[in-house]
Design an enzyme around this catalytic site. Structure first.
Site, PDB file in Angstrom:
ATOM      1  N   TYR A   1       0.862  -1.188   0.000  1.00 21.34           N
ATOM      2  CA  TYR A   1       0.000   0.000   0.000  1.00 21.34           C
ATOM      3  C   TYR A   1       0.890   1.227   0.000  1.00 21.34           C
ATOM      4  CZ  TYR A   1      -3.490   3.367   1.699  1.00 21.34           C
ATOM      5  OH  TYR A   1      -4.326   4.453   1.851  1.00 21.34           O
TER       6      TYR A   1
ATOM      7  N   ASP B   1       9.525   2.771  -0.584  1.00 24.13           N
ATOM      8  CA  ASP B   1       8.525   3.430   0.260  1.00 24.13           C
ATOM      9  C   ASP B   1       8.862   3.144   1.718  1.00 24.13           C
ATOM     10  OD1 ASP B   1       6.337   4.087   1.801  1.00 24.13           O
ATOM     11  OD2 ASP B   1       4.848   3.250   0.420  1.00 24.13           O
TER      12      ASP B   1
ATOM     13  N   LYS C   1       5.008   9.271   8.592  1.00 26.06           N
ATOM     14  CA  LYS C   1       4.901   8.697   9.943  1.00 26.06           C
ATOM     15  C   LYS C   1       6.003   9.191  10.888  1.00 26.06           C
ATOM     16  CE  LYS C   1       2.172   4.847   8.210  1.00 26.06           C
ATOM     17  NZ  LYS C   1       0.800   5.004   8.651  1.00 26.06           N
TER      18      LYS C   1
END
Ligand code: HOZ
Length: 430
Positions: free
Chosen positions: A144, A239, A267
């Site tokens: 994702y 990622d 994050k």
């Protein structure tokens, strides 16, 4: 199993917010419950709206590596906010922040800040397309990379949890340029390069997957991807939204010894505020506007309060003992969970890399989406409810990684394992 105050709030929320939540996995639907509304957090704990205390392994889905309300981060935020919360103009803190990232990650020669992991991945891939002049991108089934149209193809996280890995609203023409391969399977990537090599702009990968639960890369997988990209003139985009500054100061790329062309982050890097980044090779980054033809922008990009939180977090993470402590805690949790499940005769695979982990039910090992999708989600839901009842707040989906912080000390681990021992017995009873 949420408290009465949360139940009442959720009933009201559902009248005005689709599903009552601002991000689907938070709705707890995958575990058959209702969400706990959080009133506050401190260290390893969050408190529900009725005052119940929980040990938190969601950690805001990754950012809270220093624990909730870390005093240094809170001070940095309040000090910065007192000087104004947004200017839409450059600040010194952005320069310091960019320098700190480039210093930590040698593959990043230049970096651009934005506000979410979705933006970072979407922008990095636009840049890869602009740089190479090619159209297609390769992603992995179950990975994702945020909710940009062209990345909602065989996507993990909430998209997989709610059965919409290929979301409605994404035009077939958009999805056509996204090719999917099998995680941990280099041959599946080679086949895509053989068929479309001269039109593949980039391969994007979660170096350790967090969005189908925690799935580590097989030895040689990431290096093999880098080599394939180089051979075919595509960019290797890693990622690190989940892994960046979580798996070490140098992220997954340092841990596995790879050098991406572009890296995306979110994050942890924002210290719990909306901040994300993408960066990498200077020649590629120089294609971004205002230097080059690839457009990307944002009113809140490089926000002064968010960069203050990020800088305070990164400063703390430079202390050498931090990652050792995270590793020790992770190892203790992993060993304790394995033992507790075995004692209750519940079949699980506990998968962990550093401070991210998942307990998969009913499978021997998860290496890709095919094996992840075979996990027993009903058993996971029972375990999730049993843990929550005992004061442990876990991600409400089999396909999300759990995260611990430096504030999860031995006593917290022991309390977690005591709850787990009983919760596995509940699962075994059915
Ligand atoms: N994309 C996040 C999990 N992989 C979910 C974010 C949220 O719900 O807050």
């Amino acid at each position: 199993m949420s408290d009465e105050v949360s139940k009442a709030l959720h009933a009201r929320a559902q009248q005005r917010i689709p599903g009552g939540v601002n991000s689907p996995v938070r709705a707890f639907r995958a575990v058959g419950g209702e969400p706990v509304y959080i009133a506050r957090g401190e260290g390893p704990y969050v408190w529900g709206a009725d005052g119940t205390r929980y040990i938190d392994y969601v950690g805001s889905w990754g950012p809270m590596i220093l624990g909730h309300a870390h005093p240094g981060v809170v001070k940095a935020i309040t000090d910065a906010a007192a000087f104004g919360t947004s200017y839409g103009a450059p600040t010194e803190r952005e320069v310091l922040f960019a320098e700190a990232i480039c210093e930590a990650l040698p593959s990043i020669e230049m970096v651009r800040l934005c506000s979410s992991g979705t933006e970072a991945c979407m922008s990095a891939l636009r840049l890869a397309r602009g740089f190479t002049g090619r159209n297609r991108v390769v992603k992995f089934e179950g990975c994702y990379h945020g909710h940009a149209d062209f990345l909602l193809v065989k996507a993990g996280s909430g998209a997989a949890t709610f059965g919409v890995p290929d979301s409605a609203g994404v035009p077939a023409d958009t999805a056509r340029n996204t090719l999917t391969a099998r995680y941990n399977d280099l041959a599946s990537v080679e086949a895509l390069f053989a068929a479309h090599g001269d039109d593949i702009a980039a391969v994007i990968v979660e170096p350790v997957v967090g969005n189908m639960g925690c799935v580590p890369p097989r030895e040689g997988f990431l290096e093999g991807l880098a080599a394939l990209c180089q051979k075919h003139g595509a960019l290797f985009v890693v990622d690190e939204v989940m892994t960046g500054f979580r798996l070490g100061l140098t992220g997954a790329q340092g841990r596995y010894g790879i050098r991406p062309d572009l890296t995306t982050m979110g994050k942890v890097v924002g210290g719990g505020l909306p901040l994300a980044a993408f960066g990498g090779r200077r020649d590629v980054m120089m294609k971004l506007a205002p230097l080059g033809p690839v457009y990307q922008a944002g009113t809140l990009s490089g926000n002064p309060v968010a960069t203050a939180a990020g800088l305070a977090t990164l400063a703390e993470l430079r202390r050498p003992e931090i990652y050792e402590a995270l590793e020790r805690t992770g190892a203790a949790l992993e060993a304790g969970l394995v033992e507790a499940a075995a004692r209750a005769d519940v079949k699980v695979a506990v998968q962990r890399v550093g401070a991210m982990w998942t307990v998969f039910f009913g499978v021997d090992a998860v290496t890709d989406w095919e094996s992840a999708s075979k996990a027993d989600t009903k058993a996971f839901a029972r375990w999730h409810g049993a843990m929550l009842k005992r004061g442990v707040y876990l991600p409400p989906s089999q396909w999300e990684a759990a995260f611990h912080s430096v504030t999860h000390d031995e006593a917290v681990v022991e309390a977690t394992l005591a709850a787990a021992r009983e919760a596995f017995v509940d699962v075994a009873r059915g």
